[in-house]
Design a protein around this motif. Structure first.
Motif, PDB file in Angstrom:
ATOM      1  N   ALA A 133      93.352 -40.666 -37.339  1.00  0.00           N
ATOM      2  CA  ALA A 133      93.317 -41.286 -38.660  1.00  0.00           C
ATOM      3  C   ALA A 133      94.463 -40.740 -39.503  1.00  0.00           C
ATOM      4  O   ALA A 133      94.897 -39.599 -39.328  1.00  0.00           O
TER       5      ALA A 133
ATOM      6  N   HIS B  34     100.162 -35.911 -45.428  1.00  0.00           N
ATOM      7  CA  HIS B  34     100.538 -34.545 -45.792  1.00  0.00           C
ATOM      8  C   HIS B  34      99.926 -33.504 -44.857  1.00  0.00           C
ATOM      9  O   HIS B  34     100.169 -32.317 -45.020  1.00  0.00           O
TER      10      HIS B  34
ATOM     11  N   GLY C 265      95.844 -37.420 -49.567  1.00  0.00           N
ATOM     12  CA  GLY C 265      94.603 -38.156 -49.468  1.00  0.00           C
ATOM     13  C   GLY C 265      93.494 -37.417 -50.207  1.00  0.00           C
ATOM     14  O   GLY C 265      93.699 -36.305 -50.730  1.00  0.00           O
TER      15      GLY C 265
ATOM     16  N   LEU D  37      90.077 -37.494 -48.663  1.00  0.00           N
ATOM     17  CA  LEU D  37      89.243 -36.950 -47.590  1.00  0.00           C
ATOM     18  C   LEU D  37      89.986 -35.882 -46.796  1.00  0.00           C
ATOM     19  O   LEU D  37      89.357 -34.946 -46.294  1.00  0.00           O
ATOM     20  N   GLY D  38      91.314 -36.011 -46.645  1.00  0.00           N
ATOM     21  CA  GLY D  38      92.077 -34.991 -45.899  1.00  0.00           C
ATOM     22  C   GLY D  38      91.804 -33.610 -46.475  1.00  0.00           C
ATOM     23  O   GLY D  38      91.348 -32.706 -45.764  1.00  0.00           O
TER      24      GLY D  38
ATOM     25  N   GLY E 290      88.740 -28.364 -49.873  1.00  0.00           N
ATOM     26  CA  GLY E 290      89.266 -29.115 -51.012  1.00  0.00           C
ATOM     27  C   GLY E 290      89.305 -28.306 -52.296  1.00  0.00           C
ATOM     28  O   GLY E 290      88.302 -28.129 -52.965  1.00  0.00           O
TER      29      GLY E 290
ATOM     30  N   GLY F  75      84.997 -36.970 -36.844  1.00  0.00           N
ATOM     31  CA  GLY F  75      84.921 -38.420 -36.961  1.00  0.00           C
ATOM     32  C   GLY F  75      85.878 -38.963 -38.002  1.00  0.00           C
ATOM     33  O   GLY F  75      86.666 -38.216 -38.593  1.00  0.00           O
ATOM     34  N   ILE F  76      85.788 -40.263 -38.201  1.00  0.00           N
ATOM     35  CA  ILE F  76      86.589 -40.915 -39.248  1.00  0.00           C
ATOM     36  C   ILE F  76      85.635 -41.344 -40.347  1.00  0.00           C
ATOM     37  O   ILE F  76      84.720 -42.151 -40.121  1.00  0.00           O
TER      38      ILE F  76
ATOM     39  N   ARG G 223     103.757 -24.039 -43.893  1.00  0.00           N
ATOM     40  CA  ARG G 223     103.222 -22.973 -44.752  1.00  0.00           C
ATOM     41  C   ARG G 223     102.522 -21.942 -43.872  1.00  0.00           C
ATOM     42  O   ARG G 223     102.101 -22.246 -42.759  1.00  0.00           O
TER      43      ARG G 223
ATOM     44  N   TYR H 240      96.249 -25.771 -45.169  1.00  0.00           N
ATOM     45  CA  TYR H 240      97.627 -25.288 -45.339  1.00  0.00           C
ATOM     46  C   TYR H 240      98.141 -24.641 -44.053  1.00  0.00           C
ATOM     47  O   TYR H 240      99.276 -24.181 -44.013  1.00  0.00           O
TER      48      TYR H 240
HETATM   49  C1  LIG Z   1     102.196 -31.265 -51.673  1.00  0.00           C
HETATM   50  C2  LIG Z   1     100.829 -30.897 -51.215  1.00  0.00           C
HETATM   51  C3  LIG Z   1      99.815 -30.727 -52.131  1.00  0.00           C
HETATM   52  C4  LIG Z   1      98.534 -30.403 -51.720  1.00  0.00           C
HETATM   53  N1  LIG Z   1      97.566 -30.237 -52.652  1.00  0.00           N
HETATM   54  C5  LIG Z   1      96.326 -29.883 -52.256  1.00  0.00           C
HETATM   55  C6  LIG Z   1      95.301 -29.683 -53.205  1.00  0.00           C
HETATM   56  O1  LIG Z   1      95.498 -29.845 -54.397  1.00  0.00           O
HETATM   57  N2  LIG Z   1      94.076 -29.303 -52.765  1.00  0.00           N
HETATM   58  C7  LIG Z   1      93.818 -29.109 -51.438  1.00  0.00           C
HETATM   59  O2  LIG Z   1      92.697 -28.739 -51.099  1.00  0.00           O
HETATM   60  N3  LIG Z   1      94.767 -29.314 -50.509  1.00  0.00           N
HETATM   61  C8  LIG Z   1      96.010 -29.695 -50.890  1.00  0.00           C
HETATM   62  N4  LIG Z   1      96.985 -29.876 -49.955  1.00  0.00           N
HETATM   63  C9  LIG Z   1      96.665 -29.734 -48.527  1.00  0.00           C
HETATM   64  C10 LIG Z   1      95.963 -30.982 -48.018  1.00  0.00           C
HETATM   65  O3  LIG Z   1      94.581 -30.753 -48.089  1.00  0.00           O
HETATM   66  C11 LIG Z   1      96.332 -31.300 -46.567  1.00  0.00           C
HETATM   67  O4  LIG Z   1      97.719 -31.429 -46.446  1.00  0.00           O
HETATM   68  C12 LIG Z   1      95.643 -32.557 -46.066  1.00  0.00           C
HETATM   69  O5  LIG Z   1      95.718 -32.581 -44.655  1.00  0.00           O
HETATM   70  C13 LIG Z   1      96.290 -33.799 -46.617  1.00  0.00           C
HETATM   71  O6  LIG Z   1      95.584 -34.960 -46.259  1.00  0.00           O
HETATM   72  P1  LIG Z   1      96.358 -36.356 -46.205  1.00  0.00           P
HETATM   73  O7  LIG Z   1      95.363 -37.459 -46.142  1.00  0.00           O
HETATM   74  O8  LIG Z   1      97.357 -36.388 -47.284  1.00  0.00           O
HETATM   75  O9  LIG Z   1      97.150 -36.243 -44.845  1.00  0.00           O
HETATM   76  P2  LIG Z   1      96.966 -36.964 -43.418  1.00  0.00           P
HETATM   77  O10 LIG Z   1      97.987 -36.290 -42.567  1.00  0.00           O
HETATM   78  O11 LIG Z   1      97.025 -38.425 -43.533  1.00  0.00           O
HETATM   79  O12 LIG Z   1      95.531 -36.513 -42.979  1.00  0.00           O
HETATM   80  C14 LIG Z   1      95.268 -35.144 -42.717  1.00  0.00           C
HETATM   81  C15 LIG Z   1      94.159 -35.036 -41.662  1.00  0.00           C
HETATM   82  O13 LIG Z   1      92.979 -35.575 -42.210  1.00  0.00           O
HETATM   83  C16 LIG Z   1      92.463 -36.590 -41.350  1.00  0.00           C
HETATM   84  N5  LIG Z   1      91.873 -37.603 -42.204  1.00  0.00           N
HETATM   85  C17 LIG Z   1      92.407 -38.206 -43.291  1.00  0.00           C
HETATM   86  N6  LIG Z   1      91.531 -39.067 -43.820  1.00  0.00           N
HETATM   87  C18 LIG Z   1      90.422 -39.016 -43.054  1.00  0.00           C
HETATM   88  C19 LIG Z   1      89.167 -39.675 -43.085  1.00  0.00           C
HETATM   89  N7  LIG Z   1      88.869 -40.584 -44.007  1.00  0.00           N
HETATM   90  N8  LIG Z   1      88.244 -39.362 -42.131  1.00  0.00           N
HETATM   91  C20 LIG Z   1      88.513 -38.425 -41.191  1.00  0.00           C
HETATM   92  N9  LIG Z   1      89.695 -37.771 -41.097  1.00  0.00           N
HETATM   93  C21 LIG Z   1      90.623 -38.072 -42.028  1.00  0.00           C
HETATM   94  C22 LIG Z   1      93.660 -37.101 -40.558  1.00  0.00           C
HETATM   95  O14 LIG Z   1      93.270 -37.617 -39.313  1.00  0.00           O
HETATM   96  C23 LIG Z   1      94.483 -35.834 -40.400  1.00  0.00           C
HETATM   97  O15 LIG Z   1      94.051 -35.128 -39.270  1.00  0.00           O
HETATM   98  C24 LIG Z   1      98.273 -30.219 -50.351  1.00  0.00           C
HETATM   99  C25 LIG Z   1      99.297 -30.385 -49.419  1.00  0.00           C
HETATM  100  C26 LIG Z   1     100.554 -30.715 -49.841  1.00  0.00           C
HETATM  101  C27 LIG Z   1     101.628 -30.877 -48.823  1.00  0.00           C
END
Ligand SMILES: Cc1cc2nc3c(=O)[nH]c(=O)nc-3n(C[C@H](O)[C@H](O)[C@H](O)COP(=O)(O)OP(=O)(O)OC[C@H]3O[C@@H](n4cnc5c(N)ncnc54)[C@H](O)[C@@H]3O)c2cc1C
Length: 493
Positions: A95, A100, A159, A161-162, A168, A216-217, A345, A452
């Protein structure tokens, strides 16, 4: 229907994704069969299209997952069909939402389906206004806009959920706890392709809140939401010369950790970065002190810093929505852009600052960012001191997030153009910096934030070293994902 027809028609000649697309891809798979099962609002992107390139590129270009095809589900039933199809054809899948995620274990996906969740982004607020059903593909900024405030991450482009599935962190955690502490139930597609609802009556509920990427997703989550408590926020950004590193962090300890406690409505972050317009010789220390419900930060938190003799100080006032821009993580800021750089990081949770260790890592960081011709000049050192009351109000074993007792999240973010030699150099440097912090912390185990993480840490470092945690997670993994379909993002052992 029109959209799906377009996809099938346009791709009919090349809809079987061939092994040649990726050296290690699975045998040919006829994705037309999958396309025919999907709803009319689903889309499929193939390599060679701008749409495909856009959604496979990532924030950090280090050990990235490789997909041969991107499927954009239009409904939760589409997610079921994609996972079932992938299982039937033994194709890996992952997913994606905000792109990020940067843990290097993602690179173990060498081919397969990216399931881009962007269309699952609706927000339905319950009539009593106390909960909301939130789509699994929403991003933090869209959610904040839809709800006025919520317990989201701090950065606008990630995202929802990420971050949440790994715990979180966010600005409101002093009041309400982690993003995942708000979750009441999940609609989730499990590894076997079944769509199910997981709430507190399920053993998986605990695991989804901290180690959730493993199971899961999530197509939607129901979360507690809160009325806006304070319309106004204040920040003071105070810049220090690196000479003052020990004094700055001694004071941060005294004010917010060892002698005092950061009030629920006060968050402090600091960054180090090299900006020759402020200091041509060495990285600057930038302390952000943020307070809700005020137009200026209470001098109790700022006056002692003024007495240390900063380079400059910038007070601002606004609303919750200004926080991301004030701290350089709004949609318009650098951390939200895909630059092609590698951005690993090396995180560590700490109870308090050790000023001597701060001095040591400052020296390492100074050398890395200012030596002539260095590729790491654009790097950032991040020190996140969120208010902790809401997080620590829950028992330590309340969820799979293991690090409620830690007050600080600290990480160097090394920014550089990727390549084999520099990747190795960055990994050695980042781990050296983290080791200094670890040795100075007096902690017995390396405690990291999975979201991170670099990727070379252990599952014990991501999810907590207690044997009972590891056993509980291993049992859940065995029960819900026995063949490791969800094992690309910091997998449970
Ligand atoms: C600039 C920056 C700022 C950040 N700020 C914060 C912050 O304020 N607080 C914090 O806690 N963390 C923060 N993070 C870290 C962040 O939690 C992770 O980078 C996270 O993986 C980002 O999720 P994404 O959806 O953007 O990335 P993606 O790479 O799209 O997803 C990350 C992972 O989550 C999985 N995933 C996404 N959506 C779902 C879903 N609906 N169901 C199941 N799996 C899913 C994906 O498969 C993947 O394995 C930050 C990171 C960066 C780079």
């Amino acid at each position: 229907m029109a959209q799906l027809k377009w996809v099938v028609a346009a791709l009919s000649a090349c809809f079987t994704v061939a092994a040649s697309l990726s050296p290690s891809s699975a045998p040919n798979v006829n994705y037309t069969e999958l396309a025919q099962q999907l709803s009319s609002s689903a889309s499929i992107y193939l390599p060679g299209s701008d749409a495909f390139d856009d959604v496979v590129s990532r924030w950090s270009n280090l050990s990235v997952p490789v997909a041969n095809i991107v499927v954009v589900p239009g409904t939760k039933e589409d997610v079921v069909k994609i996972v079932t199809f992938a299982n039937e054809h033994s194709v890996p899948f992952l997913a994606a939402n905000g792109f990020h995620g940067s843990v290097t274990t993602l690179g173990k996906m060498t081919h397969g389906i990216e399931i881009y969740l962007s269309q699952l982004s609706t927000v339905e607020i319950a009539q009593d206004g106390k909960t909301a059903k939130i789509g699994g593909g929403i991003r933090a900024k869209n959610l904040t806009d839809a709800l006025t405030t919520e317990v989201t991450g701090a950065c606008e482009c990630v995202g929802y959920l990420g971050p949440g599935l790994g715990g979180g962190h966010g600005w409101l955690q002093g009041h309400h706890g982690l993003v995942s502490d708000q979750y009441l139930s999940f609609n989730i597609v499990l590894a076997n392709g079944s769509l199910t609802t997981i709430d507190e009556t399920s053993d998986l509920f605990w695991g989804l809140k901290g180690a959730g990427h493993n199971f899961g997703i999530v197509t939607s989550v129901t979360s507690k939401v809160y009325d806006v408590q304070y319309p106004n926020y204040a920040i003071e950004t105070i810049f220090f010369s690196g000479d003052k590193v020990e004094e700055v962090y001694e004071l941060a300890n005294e004010l917010w950790i060892t002698n005092g406690t950061s009030p629920e409505g006060v968050n402090n972050w600091s960054y180090w970065y090299f900006d020759p317009t402020i200091d041509p010789e060495k990285p600057v220390i930038v302390m952000y002190i943020i307070q809700e419900g005020r137009d200026t930060v209470d001098p109790v938190h700022t006056a002692p810093f003024h007495q240390l003799g900063p380079i400059m100080s910038q007070p601002k006032s606004g609303t919750y929505r200004d926080l991301a821009a004030w701290t350089g993580i709004s949609l318009a800021d650098g951390p939200c852009q895909k630059t092609g750089n590698a951005n690993p990081r090396f995180p560590i949770y700490l109870k308090a600052y050790n000023p001597q260790s701060q001095k040591q890592i400052y020296e390492l960081f100074r050398e890395a960012t200012t030596s002539p011709g260095t590729p790491f000049a654009g790097s950032l050192f991040m020190f996140e001191g969120y208010a902790m009351q809401g997080v620590q109000a829950l028992a330590d074993d309340a969820s799979a997030f293991a690090y409620r007792a830690n007050n600080l999240l600290v990480a160097p973010l090394l920014v550089y153009p990727p390549g084999e030699a520099l990747n190795a150099e960055a990994r050695a440097l980042g781990n050296r910096m983290r080791q200094v912090l670890f040795e100075g912390s007096g902690q017995a185990t390396l405690n990291t934030y999975v979201n991170y993480a670099y990727g070379d840490e252990t599952p014990a470092a991501w999810y907590g070293g207690d044997a009972w945690r590891q056993e509980r997670l291993a049992a859940l993994k065995k029960k819900y994902d026995p063949t490791g379909r969800f094992s690309f993002y910091a997998p449970i052992a």
